[in-house]
Each structure stands twice: as C-alpha cells, then as structure tokens.
Design an enzyme around this catalytic site. Sequence first.
Site, PDB file in Angstrom:
ATOM      1  N   ALA A 104       7.790  -6.975 -10.374  1.00  0.00           N
ATOM      2  CA  ALA A 104       6.798  -5.937 -10.662  1.00  0.00           C
ATOM      3  C   ALA A 104       6.312  -5.373  -9.344  1.00  0.00           C
ATOM      4  O   ALA A 104       6.341  -6.057  -8.304  1.00  0.00           O
ATOM      5  CB  ALA A 104       5.611  -6.490 -11.457  1.00  0.00           C
ATOM      6  N   VAL A 108       3.403  -4.941  -8.338  1.00  0.00           N
ATOM      7  CA  VAL A 108       2.211  -5.603  -7.806  1.00  0.00           C
ATOM      8  C   VAL A 108       2.435  -7.076  -7.466  1.00  0.00           C
ATOM      9  O   VAL A 108       1.489  -7.774  -7.088  1.00  0.00           O
ATOM     10  CB  VAL A 108       1.021  -5.476  -8.781  1.00  0.00           C
ATOM     11  CG1 VAL A 108       0.586  -4.027  -8.899  1.00  0.00           C
ATOM     12  CG2 VAL A 108       1.349  -6.063 -10.145  1.00  0.00           C
ATOM     13  N   TYR A 109       3.669  -7.574  -7.574  1.00  0.00           N
ATOM     14  CA  TYR A 109       3.923  -8.967  -7.222  1.00  0.00           C
ATOM     15  C   TYR A 109       3.996  -9.105  -5.700  1.00  0.00           C
ATOM     16  O   TYR A 109       4.688  -8.358  -5.021  1.00  0.00           O
ATOM     17  CB  TYR A 109       5.232  -9.458  -7.826  1.00  0.00           C
ATOM     18  CG  TYR A 109       5.224  -9.633  -9.331  1.00  0.00           C
ATOM     19  CD1 TYR A 109       4.046  -9.540 -10.072  1.00  0.00           C
ATOM     20  CD2 TYR A 109       6.392  -9.904 -10.027  1.00  0.00           C
ATOM     21  CE1 TYR A 109       4.040  -9.702 -11.438  1.00  0.00           C
ATOM     22  CE2 TYR A 109       6.400 -10.071 -11.395  1.00  0.00           C
ATOM     23  CZ  TYR A 109       5.228  -9.967 -12.101  1.00  0.00           C
ATOM     24  OH  TYR A 109       5.232 -10.126 -13.463  1.00  0.00           O
ATOM     25  N   GLY A 110       3.266 -10.090  -5.195  1.00  0.00           N
ATOM     26  CA  GLY A 110       3.287 -10.371  -3.769  1.00  0.00           C
ATOM     27  C   GLY A 110       2.025  -9.925  -3.070  1.00  0.00           C
ATOM     28  O   GLY A 110       1.217  -9.163  -3.607  1.00  0.00           O
ATOM     29  N   SER A 121       7.395  -8.829  -3.417  1.00  0.00           N
ATOM     30  CA  SER A 121       8.466  -9.398  -4.229  1.00  0.00           C
ATOM     31  C   SER A 121       9.641  -8.432  -4.330  1.00  0.00           C
ATOM     32  O   SER A 121      10.799  -8.819  -4.137  1.00  0.00           O
ATOM     33  CB  SER A 121       7.944  -9.729  -5.635  1.00  0.00           C
ATOM     34  OG  SER A 121       8.997 -10.158  -6.478  1.00  0.00           O
TER      35      SER A 121
END
Length: 341
Positions: free
Chosen positions: A56, A58-60, A66
């Site tokens: 996604a 917004v991951y990380g 990400s």
Amino acid sequence: MEYTTLGATGTTVSQLCLGTWRFGRETGGVVETDRESAHTLLDAAWDRGINFIDTANVYGTPNGTSERFIGEWLTEHDREDFVIASKVYFPFDGRGEPGPNDSGLGRKHIRAQIEGTLERLGTEYLDVYYVHRWDPQTDLEETLATLDALVREGRIHYLGASTMAAWQLTKALWTSDVNDYARFDVTQPLLHAGYRDDIQAYLDVCATHDLAVCPYSPLAGGFLTGKYERTDDDDPKAFEGPDGTRGTFDERFDKFYVSERGWHVLDELRAIAGELDATPAQVALRWLIEQRAFTCVPIVGARTVEQLEENVGAVDVSLSADQYDRIGDARYDGTGTRWGH
C-alpha cells in the site's frame, strides 16, 4: 505451490499472497523489516512459488517505503512474473504535512497517488488497485469513474475493495454496473477462523458476484499460530506469550484478536494440527484456502523466512470435510450460540 484464478478475473495467483505492511515500518523507533530483510523475504517467497505481492502507498516509515523496497527488488526480476497489488485512501506523508487533498478517494488524490505508487514500484501498471477504505466524503461515481479511467488507460488491471460494509460493496457493484464502469473484482477484509464479528453478509456478496477474497490478518495477528497460552479460564484476555511477539507489546492485539471464541477455535486448530502432523498456523491458513463459496487467498505477513516457510506449508495440508466443519463449528457452544469476544 498451488495456484488459483483470482475470482472472476483471468489472472492466476499463488494460493498465498505475501503481505508487506512491515516493510520499512518503524515501531518504537525500530524498523520492523529493513531493506535487506525485505529483499530476503521477497526472495524466499518467490523461491517458494509465491507470485502475489500486496502492499500500500502508506506502508512504511515514511509512507511509500514498502513500495520502494519492492520496486528495488523487482529490478532484478521479470515484472511479468508477479501480480502486484497496492492501495489508496489514507493521508500520505511523503510530502510532509498532508494537505486537504492528500487523502480520500477524490479524483485529485487518486491520480496523484497512482503516479507515486507506480514510480516507487518501478512499473507501468498495477495488477490490483484497492480502495483502502470507503470514503463517505466523495461521491461514489467520481471515485469509480476515476478508477475506471485508470483501467481503460492500462494503469490498473483490476479493482479491489478493502474493508467496507456489505451494503457499501453492493452499492459500488451496482453503480459500476449501471454506469458500465470497471467493477471491484477483489476484496480484502479482516477474516480468520476466530474472527469476532459476523461478516457473513459481506462474504455472501463476494460469493454471489464471484469476487476473490484476500484476507488480511488470516492468523489473527499471530494468535492462531498457537504461540500464546491462556492463563485464566475465566478471563479470555489473560494470556502469556514469547517475549517480542505482537501480543506482548501491541495494545490492539487483545482488542482485535483475543476472545473466548478465539480460544475455542485455537483449541480445535491445535487438535486438527495434531491429526495432520501440521501446525495450527498451517491448518488456519488451509481452512481459508479451502473456503467453499469463494476464492480465498490469505495474505501472510511473515517477519522471518522460517515463518514464511511454515505458512507455505499450508499448501501441502488437506482438510477432510469433517475437519473443515469442526473449525467453523468451534465458534459456537453446545446450544448453537456463538462464543463471545
């Protein structure tokens, strides 16, 4: 590895999907899965036949990490070998303090975020693009028209819906149908053998319209692996587990995953695991893979190669009809009443 068609699409995926929400994520100032570890996990997944990768925007920490880790890894591989999914909705912190159009499912935000996602992944298209949540502030037709245009432009192959109510999913499918828009073909709900809420109406929609179901947290945040032990028969929230595991530091763990129902389901998973010379995690994943009404591809978020290896072992497990039913029946007491949370 065994493979399955993703719902009504023409795309074939591994029976397990690699989840990457931990890639680059900082918790308490510590990165859960750094770049090297992420690439090691991606290598291990690919070596074991997993071709489906979920991420996604917004991951990380910061957001986008990400996707960037995956994109860097893909430079050494053939993009066409993989089915890659990402998401859009939440505020994106990659530009600093989010602005008024840096979240939601409006045309401006979707268009901006797909550009960033494709750039970080180093690809010209996504196989699946999920709306990460339902957006009550944006007209549904604007969202679906924008997504449909991206499909027609070749930037997205299929649309997905993550975490919404049955009526919302139904409304979106109807709106796509009457406007001749590309529809949602893939869903991503919270679903596991001991799930505390009844989402049967949602799953019925998926079954009726041949939508693939790709559950997140299929092992209930690790609860259904059997690594936790109950310490009080009168209190389902009283448990102990190995140091450093999620249940020992995540305050959301007992709220979302630990329940009276969960302990009964876990007992049954352990019993069946003993019968099959498998682990509770493998049995829990296999129960999802073998869902009878819809294609189900669990998203596994392993932290180590050893955990991934165990998860992949679910492909080699086979449940009898009785064992499959026993897992579902464990959610209910002798009178047919569902155990509480």
